[in-house]
Design a protein around this motif. Structure first.
Motif: not given
Length: 237
Positions: A38-51
């Motif tokens: 779940g934490c990995a999913s949130m981290g990937l989400g943040v990386v995608m959002i900043v684009k």
């Protein structure tokens, strides 16, 4: 087309392995490892959002997409399908886990998004369709191979059935990449990534049990992100 087959095989093999080794896993591993995913999913989400390039159309896509998803009760439809899948599978192979039906349905919806609609899967499929390079999907396959067993250890063979929507989505994106990519600008792709990141962030929050966000209802937002980004660029900016 290599990536979708490899990813599908990783999900099925990982799920079967999880069912077989599930009884040998400690309760602590089965309970805590989903938190890590779940934490990995949130981290990937943040990386995608900043684009993100234009935040307004991304937010609008998320709001309108979620509203549409709620109107048609998309999550309820997915949960009904998941419940039937579990019943059908357990008639053939009785489940050994003790997970409740409510917990099963909540996790199944989140896993559907995680396995079938993650940014890596979407971009990997489109990238292979355009370039013939399956690297991104192979990387996703490695992650899915280790993720699936943990959830399958408590949810049973039903997790393996997620290969159906996963393969269908990836194959369609692969085949449609030659039509989609030429029409998509870098700004549109960036906003699409940000919208997908928001959905991934919501998925991670749900998997961790922080809040039961309506991740299934958010799925239509992915269809609206690029068109709204184009409209914003063409008529507003």
């Amino acid at each position: 087309m290599i990536g979708p087959y490899v990813n599908g095989a990783a999900l099925v093999i990982g799920s079967v392995a999880g069912v077989l080794i599930g009884p040998r896993l400690s309760v602590n591993i089965r309970q805590q490892m989903p938190m890590a995913f779940g934490c990995a999913s949130m981290g990937l989400g943040v990386v995608m959002i900043v684009k993100v390039k234009f935040l307004a159309p991304v937010v609008l896509a998320l709001v309108l997409g979620t509203l549409f998803g709620e109107i048609i009760q998309l999550e309820g439809l997915i949960q009904k399908a998941a419940g039937r899948a579990r019943t059908w599978v357990e008639k053939i192979v009785p489940a050994k886990g003790t997970i409740s039906q409510e917990e099963f349905l909540d996790k199944y919806v989140a896993l559907l998004v995680l396995f079938s609609m993650s940014g890596t899967g979407i971009y990997g499929s489109m990238s292979e369709g355009m370039t013939g390079d399956p690297t991104l999907l192979i990387v996703k396959s490695i992650l899915d191979f280790f993720t699936a067993p943990i959830f399958a250890s408590t949810m049973g063979f039903s997790v393996a059935l997620l290969v159906v929507p996963q393969f269908a989505i990836q194959a369609l994106l692969y085949l449609g990449a030659t039509l989609i990519m030429p029409l998509a600008t870098p700004d549109m792709l960036a906003d699409f990534s940000a919208c997908g990141g928001l959905v991934m962030l919501a998925t991670g929050i749900r998997i961790c049990g922080i809040k039961q966000l309506p991740v299934a209802s958010m799925i239509p937002a992915l269809l609206l992100a690029m068109p709204l980004s184009w409209v914003w660029t063409a008529f507003v900016v």
